[in-house]
Design a protein around this motif. Structure first.
Motif, PDB file in Angstrom:
ATOM      1  N   THR A   1      57.475 -47.087  63.020  1.00 38.91           N
ATOM      2  CA  THR A   1      58.002 -47.784  64.199  1.00 38.91           C
ATOM      3  C   THR A   1      56.981 -47.615  65.314  1.00 38.91           C
ATOM      4  OG1 THR A   1      60.289 -47.346  63.532  1.00 38.91           O
ATOM      5  CG2 THR A   1      59.896 -47.916  65.845  1.00 38.91           C
ATOM      6  N   LEU A   2      56.421 -48.726  65.751  1.00 49.36           N
ATOM      7  CA  LEU A   2      55.344 -48.695  66.728  1.00 49.36           C
ATOM      8  C   LEU A   2      55.868 -48.193  68.071  1.00 49.36           C
ATOM      9  CD1 LEU A   2      52.543 -49.576  65.864  1.00 49.36           C
ATOM     10  CD2 LEU A   2      52.816 -51.632  67.246  1.00 49.36           C
ATOM     11  N   PRO A   3      55.276 -47.165  68.656  1.00 53.49           N
ATOM     12  CA  PRO A   3      55.718 -46.679  69.968  1.00 53.49           C
ATOM     13  C   PRO A   3      55.520 -47.744  71.042  1.00 53.49           C
ATOM     14  CG  PRO A   3      54.313 -45.076  68.869  1.00 53.49           C
ATOM     15  CD  PRO A   3      54.194 -46.343  68.090  1.00 53.49           C
ATOM     16  N   ASP A   4      56.319 -47.644  72.098  1.00 53.42           N
ATOM     17  CA  ASP A   4      56.155 -48.553  73.230  1.00 53.42           C
ATOM     18  C   ASP A   4      54.737 -48.481  73.776  1.00 53.42           C
ATOM     19  OD1 ASP A   4      58.758 -49.390  73.083  1.00 53.42           O
ATOM     20  OD2 ASP A   4      59.502 -47.915  74.525  1.00 53.42           O
TER      21      ASP A   4
ATOM     22  N   ILE B   1      51.812 -55.043  52.815  1.00 55.16           N
ATOM     23  CA  ILE B   1      52.024 -54.751  54.234  1.00 55.16           C
ATOM     24  C   ILE B   1      52.887 -55.848  54.840  1.00 55.16           C
ATOM     25  CG2 ILE B   1      50.915 -54.380  56.467  1.00 55.16           C
ATOM     26  CD1 ILE B   1      48.430 -53.476  54.962  1.00 55.16           C
ATOM     27  N   THR B   2      53.994 -55.431  55.442  1.00 58.05           N
ATOM     28  CA  THR B   2      54.869 -56.386  56.131  1.00 58.05           C
ATOM     29  C   THR B   2      55.194 -55.850  57.512  1.00 58.05           C
ATOM     30  OG1 THR B   2      56.820 -55.349  55.139  1.00 58.05           O
ATOM     31  CG2 THR B   2      55.910 -57.268  54.005  1.00 58.05           C
ATOM     32  N   GLN B   3      55.577 -56.771  58.383  1.00 53.55           N
ATOM     33  CA  GLN B   3      55.934 -56.399  59.761  1.00 53.55           C
ATOM     34  C   GLN B   3      57.343 -56.877  60.044  1.00 53.55           C
ATOM     35  OE1 GLN B   3      52.992 -57.170  62.847  1.00 53.55           O
ATOM     36  NE2 GLN B   3      54.598 -57.913  64.210  1.00 53.55           N
ATOM     37  N   LYS B   4      58.171 -55.987  60.643  1.00 52.92           N
ATOM     38  CA  LYS B   4      59.556 -56.312  60.951  1.00 52.92           C
ATOM     39  C   LYS B   4      59.860 -55.903  62.376  1.00 52.92           C
ATOM     40  CE  LYS B   4      61.179 -55.506  56.208  1.00 52.92           C
ATOM     41  NZ  LYS B   4      62.194 -54.812  55.378  1.00 52.92           N
ATOM     42  N   GLN B   5      61.060 -56.246  62.786  1.00 63.60           N
ATOM     43  CA  GLN B   5      61.573 -55.744  64.060  1.00 63.60           C
ATOM     44  C   GLN B   5      62.895 -55.051  63.797  1.00 63.60           C
ATOM     45  OE1 GLN B   5      61.754 -58.957  66.953  1.00 63.60           O
ATOM     46  NE2 GLN B   5      59.899 -58.163  67.924  1.00 63.60           N
ATOM     47  N   ASN B   6      63.087 -53.894  64.456  1.00 63.28           N
ATOM     48  CA  ASN B   6      64.355 -53.200  64.258  1.00 63.28           C
ATOM     49  C   ASN B   6      65.388 -53.713  65.258  1.00 63.28           C
ATOM     50  OD1 ASN B   6      63.804 -51.960  66.712  1.00 63.28           O
ATOM     51  ND2 ASN B   6      63.172 -50.013  65.791  1.00 63.28           N
ATOM     52  N   ALA B   7      66.542 -53.080  65.272  1.00 62.78           N
ATOM     53  CA  ALA B   7      67.643 -53.570  66.104  1.00 62.78           C
ATOM     54  C   ALA B   7      67.338 -53.498  67.586  1.00 62.78           C
ATOM     55  CB  ALA B   7      68.906 -52.764  65.796  1.00 62.78           C
ATOM     56  N   ASP B   8      66.386 -52.650  67.980  1.00 66.63           N
ATOM     57  CA  ASP B   8      66.031 -52.528  69.391  1.00 66.63           C
ATOM     58  C   ASP B   8      64.828 -53.370  69.771  1.00 66.63           C
ATOM     59  OD1 ASP B   8      68.032 -50.607  70.159  1.00 66.63           O
ATOM     60  OD2 ASP B   8      66.930 -49.185  68.900  1.00 66.63           O
ATOM     61  N   GLY B   9      64.397 -54.201  68.843  1.00 69.91           N
ATOM     62  CA  GLY B   9      63.277 -55.068  69.143  1.00 69.91           C
ATOM     63  C   GLY B   9      61.926 -54.425  68.975  1.00 69.91           C
ATOM     64  N   LYS B  10      61.867 -53.209  68.444  1.00 76.02           N
ATOM     65  CA  LYS B  10      60.593 -52.536  68.240  1.00 76.02           C
ATOM     66  C   LYS B  10      59.952 -53.014  66.937  1.00 76.02           C
ATOM     67  CE  LYS B  10      61.922 -48.303  70.676  1.00 76.02           C
ATOM     68  NZ  LYS B  10      60.951 -48.411  71.768  1.00 76.02           N
ATOM     69  N   THR B  11      58.642 -53.020  66.925  1.00 73.26           N
ATOM     70  CA  THR B  11      57.893 -53.456  65.751  1.00 73.26           C
ATOM     71  C   THR B  11      57.855 -52.343  64.714  1.00 73.26           C
ATOM     72  OG1 THR B  11      56.513 -54.924  67.068  1.00 73.26           O
ATOM     73  CG2 THR B  11      55.655 -54.258  64.913  1.00 73.26           C
ATOM     74  N   VAL B  12      58.147 -52.677  63.457  1.00 77.35           N
ATOM     75  CA  VAL B  12      58.102 -51.726  62.351  1.00 77.35           C
ATOM     76  C   VAL B  12      57.107 -52.242  61.324  1.00 77.35           C
ATOM     77  CG1 VAL B  12      59.396 -50.565  60.525  1.00 77.35           C
ATOM     78  CG2 VAL B  12      60.505 -51.073  62.714  1.00 77.35           C
ATOM     79  N   MET B  13      56.094 -51.435  61.024  1.00 73.54           N
ATOM     80  CA  MET B  13      55.125 -51.761  59.980  1.00 73.54           C
ATOM     81  C   MET B  13      55.548 -51.074  58.690  1.00 73.54           C
ATOM     82  SD  MET B  13      53.130 -53.714  61.624  1.00 73.54           S
ATOM     83  CE  MET B  13      52.010 -53.983  60.249  1.00 73.54           C
ATOM     84  N   VAL B  14      55.503 -51.818  57.579  1.00 72.91           N
ATOM     85  CA  VAL B  14      55.925 -51.306  56.288  1.00 72.91           C
ATOM     86  C   VAL B  14      54.746 -51.368  55.319  1.00 72.91           C
ATOM     87  CG1 VAL B  14      57.571 -51.497  54.392  1.00 72.91           C
ATOM     88  CG2 VAL B  14      58.252 -52.149  56.722  1.00 72.91           C
TER      89      VAL B  14
END
Length: 937
Positions: A830-833, A865-878
């Protein structure tokens, strides 16, 4: 479903920001922090899938000017008054070291109710601190008090108390010069006993010095260690005076001007009369490269303690003398034999023309109840023997040199001046240790005829504790023949009590126990198990015994560990009536690979060359090897040689030759080993492993038969595999099984790695500027299993004084238990702010996988490698390695390169959530993060 775990961070941010505006003290002001969640789906073993959450509080400090606003850099703690500051300091510091009392006009020392934090200063505190007693001796808590006084007192110094522990008695008397003499009477010179402590006090003003001069006086060169090793409160300055004396000086500081204060200091209890409790010995190469000196403490040894005030001698009435009174109350001696297998009517049965090992042990009554004597001294013991009993001086000399307490070498003379049936005289030529399990004076002898009573009187003799005074014990004064007081003889004192049988008697035969030596499952220490059986009065079918050893865990090793190769080692401890010839039999299932056998090295160059064993010299051994195809090969070997039937290689302490070998692809099923010479009736096999690292794990043992081997890849978790061990001689058979289980691989530990850190109150936060980069990721712990370098084949280093230090004699070591792997992991970041991913330098990737330094040229396959967004709108790299075969092993890292965005602003610590998050994929849906409670619902 929304991820309430990550959303909690946003709520926490707002709450903490408000607390900062209110200047709550837990906040580190002006700090922008962010929390990242790093997750990884990680099967710990092939059949186990778990998920790990790595949440690590990380911090960013962003300032375009690289300087925080002044208002935001304040420490948000209440302002302290000087008094409060002092109080806080006292509560955080250890107990002080010196008790200081001001002198009032009435010359009365008044204790204040405050404790200062440093010796001899005027800082006040609330209460004196008293340390509890710990581990049998006091922790000294020194107290200090300071107050104003209206009148001064003359400078003085004197001893208050002298105390001793319960290993001796302490008495005192006043000498003619007015000094005090303390006599410590003890029979315990262990370093852990005889602790004597002292308190003293001095009165003076700022700048005055008070010195204690300690002069040791040892008549026979014994070590009086207090002089050089005083441990006292007040941090005295130590000065060597050149004659063995030492001066310790204290200086008064911090008192009010022109005011006398009294300072109390404590000399912490230590054993001031300690002997090195080993037997003296001549150097015996190659085993004993140096000898212990013969210096001993004797009665009358003392410390003379005097005092100086501003370097001027204080009155002699302040002087103290600490005197040793060394005692040992020997009330008799007893004779015992190691041929104790067959006992009838309280007598040990033996036969003629067979050597047996005997021990004479002094009986030492303790000076104080609950203590055990331990002192050094000299002795002469006269041992009456039965008719037709003769000492074997040659074998006794060898035994004393190599097999019994090795430090008796050259230290004990044993003779029988009058021949068979006359007393044996045992005389120490250097000091030995008298205690409950030492001073066992050994000899070897035999009966020449059955025409004997087998009985004798108890030994008599004398001991000399180093001062030249003989203390006689037993029935007679062995120097004058005078009868001694029989009431002083211990009821435990006894001489020979044996029944001598003819060799043809049907009850006469051998007896022994089987020793199995191996390392424990935890690979922390060695274990010795002995299989024994009762003595059978009949020869035919006697002494059969079977029993299995509790299973021990071992890792599966594909090719074994040639630097720590021992599966187990075996030896014998004989206590029977006759000599015997044993044959050792070892069997192995297909799950255990044996890579060879190493024979005992004793008697390679001389009888009893390995002084830890007592056995006759062997001209050789016959080893029969059975292969899995049914073939048998027979190989002659010398003592100490290593033999590998798979290759035919024979190692003779680094010299190699080729012997017989099994056909290619044939495994070893069994060994049968027979020595050339009969074992002694009281033979004993043991190991020293060399002059260093005696407790090495999985090491070649010098005096035992060593079986080299390991579990192979056919072994399975949950199964137990047995290696049969059997020893059979003319009239006895012992059988057991060495049982081995597979060590279950350890779960691979994983933790977060990298990222900025901050700790409230004790570390400056990490500060980043826009554009700065940093690394964040995970790392696996554990150890990488690998063999040591070189082959450990023999124990021949002890023959050259280089035990465990030759090319074929290595020290051995613990076998590493394998760690499980994480197969085809999925890693979530989860990418930090206020950050973004950026490629590593000289790379086209924003992630890296590193391997253990010993895994050279390893490259990780490309993940999906995929990129998602979690419920708070933060970027998640997988990063998903599913289907690639990639595994995380010990000492690896998965790292991400992050960069602070150009428009970053200050923030604050969002905290680290205490809940774990789990990856879960609903039917047909995509993976998301959930708490444990969410998954239950």
């Amino acid at each position: 479903m929304k991820n309430i775990h990550l959303k909690k961070y946003t709520i926490e941010e707002k709450r903490r920001y408000k607390l900062y505006k209110r200047k709550k003290t837990w906040v580190v002001a002006g700090i922008t922090m962010f929390s990242s969640a790093l997750l990884m789906q990680m099967p710990a073993l092939a059949d186990e899938t778990t998920t790990l959450t790595l949440g690590e509080t990380t911090s960013i400090h962003v300032s375009p000017e690289a300087k925080l606003p002044e208002a935001e850099s304040e420490t948000l703690e209440p302002v302290e008054t000087p008094g409060e500051s002092a109080q806080t300091q006292v509560q955080a510091t250890p107990a002080p070291e010196a008790e200081v009392t001001p002198q009032t006009s009435t010359d009365t020392a008044t204790e204040a109710d405050t404790t200062q934090t440093e010796p001899q200063t005027d800082t006040q505190a609330d209460a004196p601190v008293e340390q509890p007693a710990t581990s049998g001796f006091r922790k000294v808590a020194a107290e200090s008090t300071v107050a104003q006084a209206n009148a001064a007192e003359d400078r003085s110094v004197h001893v208050n108390t002298v105390t001793a522990d319960n290993s001796g008695t302490l008495s005192s008397q006043t000498a003619a010069d007015g000094s005090t003499e303390y006599t410590f009477t003890t029979d315990n010179a262990r370093s852990s006993a005889g602790k004597i402590g002292m308190t003293f006090e001095y009165t003076g003003q700022n700048g005055d010095t008070f010195s204690m001069v300690i002069k040791p006086n040892a008549a026979n060169g014994g070590d009086l260690g207090l002089a050089a090793n005083l441990d006292a409160t007040g941090s005295p300055q130590k000065t060597a005076l050149g004659d063995g004396s030492y001066k310790y000086t204290w200086t008064i500081t911090g008192g009010a001007a022109n005011t006398n204060v009294t300072v109390k200091q404590t000399v912490k209890p230590i054993n001031i009369f300690a002997e090195e409790l080993r037997n003296s010995a001549d150097a015996y190469q190659p085993y004993l490269n140096s000898s212990l000196n013969n210096d001993t403490l004797v009665s009358g040894d003392n410390y003379q303690i005097s005092f100086l005030i501003n370097d001027v001698p204080a009155p002699t009435s302040s002087n103290v003398k600490l005197i040793l009174e060394k005692r040992l109350n020997v009330t008799g001696a007893k004779v015992e034999t190691k041929a104790d297998a067959y006992v009838t009517d309280g007598k040990t049965n033996v036969t003629v023309d067979t050597n047996y090992v005997y021990e004479v042990t002094t009986i030492n009554d303790s000076l104080l109840a609950g203590t055990v004597p331990a002192v050094r001294g000299l002795a002469t013991v006269q041992v009456p023997v039965p008719e037709n009993f003769i000492l074997d001086e040659n074998e006794t000399s060898k035994y004393l040199m190599h097999t019994s307490d090795p430090f008796l070498n050259g230290n004990l003379k044993v003779s029988q001046p009058g021949g068979a049936g006359t007393p044996i005289i045992m005389t120490t030529t250097s000091p030995i240790v008298f205690t409950n399990n030492s001073a066992k004076l050994s000899f070897i002898g035999r009966y020449t005829s059955t025409q004997t009573s087998g009985q004798s009187e108890a030994p008599s003799g004398w001991v000399d504790l180093g001062d030249g005074k003989k203390h006689y014990f037993g029935a007679v004064n062995i120097d004058t023949g005078e009868t001694l007081d029989p009431s002083a003889i211990s009821p435990e004192a006894r001489g020979f009590a044996q029944k001598v049988l003819p060799k043809e008697d049907p009850t006469v035969h051998e007896n022994y126990g089987l020793i199995i030596h191996y390392s424990n499952s935890e690979q922390s220490n060695n274990v010795d198990v002995m299989l024994v059986s009762d003595y059978n009065s009949l020869k035919t079918g006697s002494g059969k015994s079977e029993g299995d050893i509790d299973p021990v865990k071992r890792p599966i090793l594909a090719n074994g560990d040639s630097s720590a190769p021992v599966l187990y080692a075996v030896g014998l401890l004989a206590n029977g009536l006759t000599e015997f010839t044993p044959t050792y039999h070892f069997e192995f299932p297909e799950e255990i690979t044996t890579t060879g056998i190493t024979l005992p090295l004793n008697n390679v160059t001389d009888d009893h060359a390995d002084f830890k064993s007592y056995n006759p010299a062997q001209s050789g051994y016959t080893v029969v090897v059975t292969g899995s195809d049914g073939t048998k090969i027979t190989q002659r070997l010398q003592a100490g040689e290593n033999y590998d039937p798979l290759t035919g290689q024979i190692d003779y302490f680094g010299e190699f030759r080729t012997g017989k070998k099994l056909a290619a692809g044939v495994r070893i099923v069994a060994y049968d080993v027979t020595p050339d010479a009969k074992y002694y009736a009281n033979a004993y096999q043991n190991s020293i492993n060399g002059t260093t690292n005696r407790e090495a794990l999985n090491d070649i043992n010098s005096g035992l038969i060593n079986i080299l081997g390991h579990l192979n890849s056919k072994a399975q978790l949950g199964q137990t595999y047995k290696s049969k061990i059997q020893v059979e001689s003319e009239n006895k058979r012992l059988t057991t099984n060495f049982q081995v289980e597979v060590s279950e691989p350890l779960k691979l530990p994983v933790q977060g790695y990298g990222g900025p850190e901050s700790y409230l109150g004790n570390k400056e936060p990490t500060t980043y500027k826009p554009g700065d980069t940093f690394t964040l990721g995970l790392e696996t712990l554990g150890t990488v299993s690998k063999s040591g370098t070189g082959k450990n084949l023999d124990a021949g280093g002890v023959l050259t004084g280089k035990g465990n230090k030759t090319t074929t004699d290595l020290p051995g070591h613990a076998l590493a238990v394998e760690y499980g792997t994480i197969k085809e992991p999925i890693v979530y970041l989860t990418l930090p702010d206020q950050t973004t991913l950026t490629n590593f330098k000289n790379s086209d990737q924003f992630y890296q996988v590193t391997f253990d330094k010993n895994d050279k040229n390893q490259v990780a396959p490309q993940p999906k490698i995929t990129q998602k967004q979690n419920a708070d709108g933060k970027t998640v790299m997988v990063l998903d390695w599913t289907g690639t075969g990639f595994e995380l092993k010990p000492k690896m890292r998965v790292l991400f390169n992050l960069q602070v965005v150009s428009d970053a602003v200050n923030g604050f610590d969002t905290g680290l959530s205490k809940q774990d998050l789990y990856v879960y994929k609903k039917n047909g849906g995509e993976s998301d993060l959930y708490t444990a409670d969410q998954l239950k619902n």
